[in-house]
Design a protein around this motif. Structure first.
Motif, PDB file in Angstrom:
ATOM      1  N   UNK A  86       0.824  -1.210   0.000  1.00 21.20           N
ATOM      2  CA  UNK A  86       0.000   0.000   0.000  1.00 21.20           C
ATOM      3  C   UNK A  86       0.861   1.263   0.000  1.00 21.20           C
ATOM      4  N   UNK A  87       2.080   1.163   0.519  1.00 17.76           N
ATOM      5  CA  UNK A  87       2.967   2.320   0.501  1.00 17.76           C
ATOM      6  C   UNK A  87       3.655   2.523  -0.834  1.00 17.76           C
ATOM      7  N   UNK A  88       3.442   1.604  -1.764  1.00 18.61           N
ATOM      8  CA  UNK A  88       4.126   1.658  -3.058  1.00 18.61           C
ATOM      9  C   UNK A  88       3.139   1.789  -4.210  1.00 18.61           C
ATOM     10  N   UNK A  89       2.051   1.031  -4.146  1.00 21.15           N
ATOM     11  CA  UNK A  89       1.111   0.986  -5.257  1.00 21.15           C
ATOM     12  C   UNK A  89      -0.297   0.777  -4.706  1.00 21.15           C
ATOM     13  N   UNK A  90      -1.277   1.332  -5.369  1.00 25.33           N
ATOM     14  CA  UNK A  90      -2.666   1.166  -4.948  1.00 25.33           C
ATOM     15  C   UNK A  90      -3.140  -0.261  -5.221  1.00 25.33           C
ATOM     16  N   UNK A  95      -0.818  -3.313 -11.593  1.00 25.34           N
ATOM     17  CA  UNK A  95       0.501  -3.864 -11.264  1.00 25.34           C
ATOM     18  C   UNK A  95       0.590  -4.365  -9.824  1.00 25.34           C
ATOM     19  N   UNK A  96      -0.500  -4.262  -9.074  1.00 25.08           N
ATOM     20  CA  UNK A  96      -0.441  -4.626  -7.646  1.00 25.08           C
ATOM     21  C   UNK A  96       0.003  -6.080  -7.453  1.00 25.08           C
ATOM     22  N   UNK A  97      -0.570  -6.988  -8.228  1.00 23.43           N
ATOM     23  CA  UNK A  97      -0.198  -8.399  -8.096  1.00 23.43           C
ATOM     24  C   UNK A  97       1.262  -8.618  -8.465  1.00 23.43           C
ATOM     25  N   UNK A  98       1.743  -7.913  -9.491  1.00 22.89           N
ATOM     26  CA  UNK A  98       3.146  -8.057  -9.875  1.00 22.89           C
ATOM     27  C   UNK A  98       4.080  -7.538  -8.792  1.00 22.89           C
ATOM     28  N   UNK A  99       3.666  -6.504  -8.083  1.00 26.86           N
ATOM     29  CA  UNK A  99       4.474  -6.012  -6.965  1.00 26.86           C
ATOM     30  C   UNK A  99       4.524  -7.048  -5.835  1.00 26.86           C
ATOM     31  N   UNK A 100       3.405  -7.727  -5.602  1.00 29.18           N
ATOM     32  CA  UNK A 100       3.390  -8.780  -4.576  1.00 29.18           C
ATOM     33  C   UNK A 100       4.324  -9.922  -4.965  1.00 29.18           C
ATOM     34  N   UNK A 158      -5.612   1.287   3.333  1.00 25.78           N
ATOM     35  CA  UNK A 158      -4.566   2.226   3.685  1.00 25.78           C
ATOM     36  C   UNK A 158      -4.859   2.871   5.023  1.00 25.78           C
ATOM     37  N   UNK A 159      -3.927   3.649   5.500  1.00 27.17           N
ATOM     38  CA  UNK A 159      -4.075   4.290   6.787  1.00 27.17           C
ATOM     39  C   UNK A 159      -3.701   3.353   7.912  1.00 27.17           C
ATOM     40  N   UNK A 265      13.964  -2.048   1.799  1.00 27.26           N
ATOM     41  CA  UNK A 265      13.899  -2.134   3.262  1.00 27.26           C
ATOM     42  C   UNK A 265      12.689  -2.936   3.738  1.00 27.26           C
ATOM     43  N   UNK A 266      11.474  -2.687   3.197  1.00 28.79           N
ATOM     44  CA  UNK A 266      10.324  -3.497   3.648  1.00 28.79           C
ATOM     45  C   UNK A 266      10.513  -4.995   3.420  1.00 28.79           C
ATOM     46  N   UNK A 267      11.126  -5.374   2.303  1.00 31.29           N
ATOM     47  CA  UNK A 267      11.323  -6.807   2.044  1.00 31.29           C
ATOM     48  C   UNK A 267      12.324  -7.405   3.025  1.00 31.29           C
ATOM     49  N   UNK A 268      13.320  -6.620   3.459  1.00 24.86           N
ATOM     50  CA  UNK A 268      14.281  -7.111   4.456  1.00 24.86           C
ATOM     51  C   UNK A 268      13.586  -7.355   5.789  1.00 24.86           C
TER      52      UNK A 268
END
Length: 578
Positions: A86-90, A95-100, A158-159, A265-268
């Protein structure tokens, strides 16, 4: 570090394979609705959860060191996936699934990097209070995130985690009764089944495997009932919709067109949580098994499993407690149960995708809430507070940070606070003046025991490593003690608890020697460990301490300094083998 396959597959027998096959079937029955539910929790299509229950299981079965850890989508990791993305893509972005998928791959890469540097041997760098506070807060956030399926309200994503409460308070008149009824009845059904099914199933004259199936059939009954409700009565309920049938297409994430840097950083952090959660589950089950969990091997297995999840278009995976306990209680002997689960899940993906088209979101929400609630364990925080307030405060800060801001902030705040408390505690270590217990050679704290002391000798025991954070504290302590007792001629620093001395610690010893010499007092060392002495011998500390000496024991130091004629104490420089 090298590629190493697990030994849990090598001792299979026809009988154990039968047990594993039955356990695999039981886990599949539980895993199908869970996979879809956790995919929705992460804001992903159902196939992302189903695919996460295929190849990652197979990879962990070959590489993992736990015979019964079940890997796949889990609630906390699904929540963190949603929070990170949510901090990167809606979530509405195509592209949300590709980001996951990319997040799963980057998480796997971090885990493999941790494997290469041997991070598995550093498993205690995040305190239990941080992990427990995060888990409890995440459970609340997961439950609140499911209120949209209970109420039928289109609560914005979000939020902070508590934001659904405010939205519902403003729009409570628009709550839909059908979703609320189905979700509440579904939750009641699952709770009733969890509590009552084991009582009745044990009275039935059926094999143990059937008993386990009955006990774990609650979610299956719920999704079948929900689907029948939609088919027969067509109420106004949102459903899962069409689930594509077939196996995943293997492909690398489209890194060139995705902002992968924002996930570094989030993935780490996600990788650390996956490792810690999976390792704690594996260790808890290993207590009743004749097996030793290898932390670094777990890093290899979990890292490879997440990379395979990414290649197979799936979400991040970890070891799941409930699923692992079901696999174990169903009679699993080894990771062959996971291989059988992979086979059964493959059949589901190939032939049964259309079966979930009419599954109501409200039923999935009820299943997530009931499965997640036990993760909220406020007693951990209370017990930590009662034992040591600083640990309790770490739990509270982590909990509040996750609940009010996000998972990454809460975890980082908890880790930082733990580090601050550690530095504060070790910067002011416990230091005791010791004396001899009568008729023994035991030396103890004179504030706790009746001991014999010698006016001209001060025996000072340091109960902490000597390093940059506490060197000034030790200097001030020793000089203040000597200033209050002008009769002191010798100070003996006792290093029984000192395992490490850094360069600042070495300088502190030299400065103490210098300041004491100006007062006509001699500094000596006693009972320093062999590894510390070996490091000190690489310096000129022995010459700089002269006429002070390094003694093997406190008793040797006292005998030498009191010049008892019948004894011939040896200094540590001659006989140090400890």
């Amino acid at each position: 570090m090298f590629l190493k396959f697990t030994s849990t597959l090598s001792q299979a027998t026809p009988h154990s394979l039968l047990d594993d096959a039955v356990a695999g079937l039981v886990v599949t029955i539980m895993l199908v609705p869970q996979s879809i539910a956790y995919a929705f929790l992460a804001g992903l299509p159902p196939e992302a959860g189903l695919f996460a229950s295929l190849l990652p299981l197979l990879v962990y079965a070959m590489l993992g060191s736990s015979p019964t850890l079940a890997v796949g989508p889990v609630a906390i990791i699904s929540l963190m996936t949603l929070s990170v993305l949510q901090g990167v893509v809606s979530p509405d972005n195509e592209d949300y699934t590709q980001y996951a998928v990319l997040l799963a791959g980057m998480t796997g890469i971090w885990l493999l990097l941790f494997f290469l540097i041997g991070l598995g041997s550093w498993t205690s760098f995040i305190s239990h209070s941080v992990v427990s506070g995060f888990t409890s807060a995440a459970a609340i956030v997961i439950i609140l995130s499911q209120l949209k399926y209970f109420t039928g309200l289109d609560i914005p994503r979000g939020g902070p985690g508590w934001s659904p409460i405010g939205y519902i308070a403003e729009h409570w008149r628009s709550i839909a009764y059908w979703p609320l009824t189905v979700a509440c009845v579904g939750s009641a059904l699952l709770i009733f089944w969890q509590r009552c099914a084991p009582v009745f199933s044990t009275r039935l004259p059926v094999p143990t495997v059937v008993t386990v199936l009955i006990n774990r059939a609650g979610p299956l009954i719920l999704i079948v009932s929900g689907a029948l409700l939609i088919v027969l009565f067509d109420p106004p309920l949102a459903t899962v919709g069409a689930v594509p049938s077939g196996l995943p297409i293997l492909a690398l994430p489209d890194i060139a067109n995705l902002d992968w840097r924002s996930l570094l950083l989030p993935s780490a952090i996600l990788a650390l949580i996956i490792f810690l959660e999976s390792l704690s589950i594996a260790n808890s089950m290993a207590r009743n098994q004749d097996v030793r969990i290898k932390p670094n091997q777990e890093l290899l297995a979990l890292g490879t499993a997440n990379i395979v999840a990414s290649i197979s278009q799936a979400m991040p995976v970890a070891g799941g407690f409930g699923r692992s306990m079901v696999m174990k209680s169903a009679g699993a002997r080894s990771q062959w149960a996971a291989i059988f689960t992979f086979g059964f899940m493959s059949l589901v993906c190939i032939a049964a995708g259309s079966w979930f088209e009419h599954l109501p979101h409200a039923a999935l929400g009820a299943m997530i809430v009931v499965a997640t609630w036990p993760l909220f364990n406020w007693r951990d925080g209370w017990n930590a507070w009662r034992f040591q307030p600083s640990d309790g405060l770490v739990w509270v800060i982590t909990f509040i940070g996750v609940l009010l801001i996000d998972a990454e902030t809460g975890i980082m705040a908890g880790v930082l606070l733990s580090l601050i408390f550690y530095l504060r505690r070790t910067s002011q270590p416990h230091i005791a003046e010791i004396g001899r217990i009568h008729n023994t050679e035991l030396y103890r704290n004179k504030r706790r025991h009746e001991v014999e002391t010698i006016p001209s000798i001060s025996l000072i025991r340091v109960d902490e490593n000597l390093y940059f954070a506490n060197s000034d504290f030790l200097i001030n302590y020793v000089l203040k003690r000597v200033a209050k007792r002008p009769d002191i001629k010798h100070v003996v620093l006792v290093g029984t608890a000192i395992n490490h001395v850094d360069f600042c610690g070495l300088e502190a010893l030299e400065l103490i020697h210098q300041r004491l010499a100006e007062r006509g007092v001699t500094l000596h060392l006693a009972e320093f460990k062999g590894t510390v002495i070996d490091k000190l011998k690489t310096t000129h500390i022995k010459e700089k301490l002269a006429p002070g000496r390094i003694f093997f024991t406190v008793a040797d130091a006292v005998r030498f300094l009191t010049q008892e004629p019948d004894d011939n104490p040896q200094s540590i420089s001659a006989t140090q083998n400890s």
